[in-house]
Design a protein around this motif. Structure first.
Motif, PDB file in Angstrom:
ATOM      1  N   HIS A   1      39.702  -8.687 -21.857  1.00 12.57           N
ATOM      2  CA  HIS A   1      41.125  -8.522 -22.138  1.00 12.57           C
ATOM      3  C   HIS A   1      41.532  -7.106 -22.577  1.00 12.57           C
ATOM      4  O   HIS A   1      42.678  -6.703 -22.383  1.00 12.57           O
ATOM      5  N   ASP A   2      40.586  -6.385 -23.178  1.00  8.03           N
ATOM      6  CA  ASP A   2      40.946  -5.071 -23.717  1.00  8.03           C
ATOM      7  C   ASP A   2      40.402  -3.917 -22.891  1.00  8.03           C
ATOM      8  O   ASP A   2      40.619  -2.749 -23.243  1.00  8.03           O
ATOM      9  N   GLY A   3      39.681  -4.240 -21.847  1.00  4.55           N
ATOM     10  CA  GLY A   3      39.171  -3.185 -20.978  1.00  4.55           C
ATOM     11  C   GLY A   3      38.072  -2.341 -21.601  1.00  4.55           C
ATOM     12  O   GLY A   3      37.841  -1.200 -21.178  1.00  4.55           O
ATOM     13  N   ILE A   4      37.393  -2.883 -22.604  1.00  8.01           N
ATOM     14  CA  ILE A   4      36.310  -2.144 -23.251  1.00  8.01           C
ATOM     15  C   ILE A   4      35.164  -1.937 -22.258  1.00  8.01           C
ATOM     16  O   ILE A   4      34.727  -2.874 -21.594  1.00  8.01           O
ATOM     17  N   THR A   5      34.672  -0.719 -22.164  1.00  7.35           N
ATOM     18  CA  THR A   5      33.563  -0.419 -21.246  1.00  7.35           C
ATOM     19  C   THR A   5      32.303   0.012 -21.988  1.00  7.35           C
ATOM     20  O   THR A   5      31.318   0.403 -21.358  1.00  7.35           O
ATOM     21  N   ASP A   6      32.341  -0.053 -23.311  1.00  8.23           N
ATOM     22  CA  ASP A   6      31.164   0.258 -24.115  1.00  8.23           C
ATOM     23  C   ASP A   6      30.372  -1.027 -24.317  1.00  8.23           C
ATOM     24  O   ASP A   6      30.794  -1.923 -25.042  1.00  8.23           O
TER      25      ASP A   6
ATOM     26  N   GLY B   1      47.725  -8.628 -14.356  1.00 10.41           N
ATOM     27  CA  GLY B   1      48.420  -8.437 -13.086  1.00 10.41           C
ATOM     28  C   GLY B   1      48.229  -9.540 -12.085  1.00 10.41           C
ATOM     29  O   GLY B   1      48.812  -9.486 -10.981  1.00 10.41           O
ATOM     30  N   CYS B   2      47.480 -10.582 -12.426  1.00 12.60           N
ATOM     31  CA  CYS B   2      47.236 -11.691 -11.496  1.00 12.60           C
ATOM     32  C   CYS B   2      48.204 -12.854 -11.790  1.00 12.60           C
ATOM     33  O   CYS B   2      48.952 -12.827 -12.778  1.00 12.60           O
ATOM     34  N   ALA B   3      48.186 -13.851 -10.954  1.00 14.01           N
ATOM     35  CA  ALA B   3      49.218 -14.897 -10.938  1.00 14.01           C
ATOM     36  C   ALA B   3      49.401 -15.610 -12.279  1.00 14.01           C
ATOM     37  O   ALA B   3      50.522 -15.923 -12.661  1.00 14.01           O
ATOM     38  N   LEU B   4      48.308 -15.852 -12.983  1.00 19.90           N
ATOM     39  CA  LEU B   4      48.400 -16.646 -14.227  1.00 19.90           C
ATOM     40  C   LEU B   4      48.224 -15.779 -15.470  1.00 19.90           C
ATOM     41  O   LEU B   4      47.992 -16.300 -16.566  1.00 19.90           O
ATOM     42  N   ALA B   5      48.331 -14.476 -15.321  1.00 19.61           N
ATOM     43  CA  ALA B   5      48.168 -13.589 -16.476  1.00 19.61           C
ATOM     44  C   ALA B   5      49.266 -13.830 -17.500  1.00 19.61           C
ATOM     45  O   ALA B   5      50.399 -14.172 -17.159  1.00 19.61           O
ATOM     46  N   ASP B   6      48.914 -13.653 -18.773  1.00 13.58           N
ATOM     47  CA  ASP B   6      49.913 -13.852 -19.842  1.00 13.58           C
ATOM     48  C   ASP B   6      51.006 -12.783 -19.769  1.00 13.58           C
ATOM     49  O   ASP B   6      50.732 -11.642 -19.438  1.00 13.58           O
TER      50      ASP B   6
END
Length: 253
Positions: A192-197, A248-253
């Motif tokens: 959800h937060d895009g963390i890449t670490d 960005g997808c159909a069921l995204a909050d």
């Protein structure tokens, strides 16, 4: 007499200096330079050569079939002493198969006290399960598996001919919950937060994430996009509908 002595000496040195062929080891028919092995065991044609890594047999093809039965039914190679026992007792393949099946069925009936406890298994019904203290629990999707630190590469496949007995015998519990996993917080942050670490995750989990990310982005794509190949376990074993909730997808909050 002198000639006889010289001839004897010549024969002695010839025997000592001539390289000895490994005649006691059966050779592979397809690769004649390689030893013929049954699982992890070298097959030899001399009883004196039998030990913890060598099996004495005069019928290597049958011994190899005995070894394959262990692999197909128990998902491990037979130990050399196990194979030697069956060779010495002329165990028919059908009797061995029936015995291996019977033992495996006992594991399924008492799966939470068997060697399968705290491991994962998959079935030909395209389901993946964690073996807990009170039966089996389905792992519904890849994120849930990661949350619990479970990797698809570590699973054990239930033999196809055991499928019915497995489902008829095991105690089926509730599916694993994403939020109950040891790594739920870390995986949720990646999702959800895009963390890449990924430094807080075990190396084996990072390797699996990188593997999947090399085929698609399961945290941003809206549908499973890994090119199909026969037996792809990521496609076969998981529900990827959670990807509809990606940003960005159909069921995204």
């Amino acid at each position: 007499m002198k000639k006889l002595l010289i001839f004897t000496i010549i024969l002695f040195f010839a025997a000592v200096l001539t390289p000895q062929a490994d005649a006691a080891t059966w050779k592979d028919r397809i690769f004649p330079a390689e030893p013929y092995m049954a699982g992890d065991c070298f097959m030899v044609d001399q009883p004196s050569e039998a030990d913890e890594t060598h099996v004495y047999t005069l019928n290597p093809d049958n011994t190899n079939e005995l070894s394959m039965s262990y692999l197909m039914r128990w998902r491990r190679n037979a130990r050399c002493d196990e194979l030697q026992f069956h060779v010495d007792h002329n165990t028919p393949l059908s009797r061995l198969n029936a015995w291996l099946d019977e033992i495996a069925y006992g594991w399924y009936a008492n799966i939470s006290t068997s060697h399968l406890k705290h491991q994962t298994v998959s079935t030909t019904r395209h389901e993946w399960f964690y073996i807990g203290d009170n039966g089996i629990h389905r792992i519904p999707d890849w994120l849930t598996g990661l949350s619990w630190g479970l990797l698809i590469g570590d699973r054990i496949s239930i033999p196809s001919n055991h499928t019915e007995q497995f489902y008829n015998t095991v105690a089926l519990g509730t599916p694993l919950s994403f939020n109950d996993g040891t790594y739920a917080s870390e995986i949720d942050s990646i999702w959800h937060d895009g963390i890449t670490d990924y430094s807080d995750l075990p190396d084996s989990m990072v390797e699996e994430i990188d593997l999947v990310m090399g085929q698609m982005n399961p945290f941003t794509d809206c549908s499973f996009g890994w090119g199909a190949f026969p037996g792809n376990p990521w496609r076969n074993l998981f529900d990827w509908s959670y990807m509809l909730r990606n940003p960005g997808c159909a069921l995204a909050d």
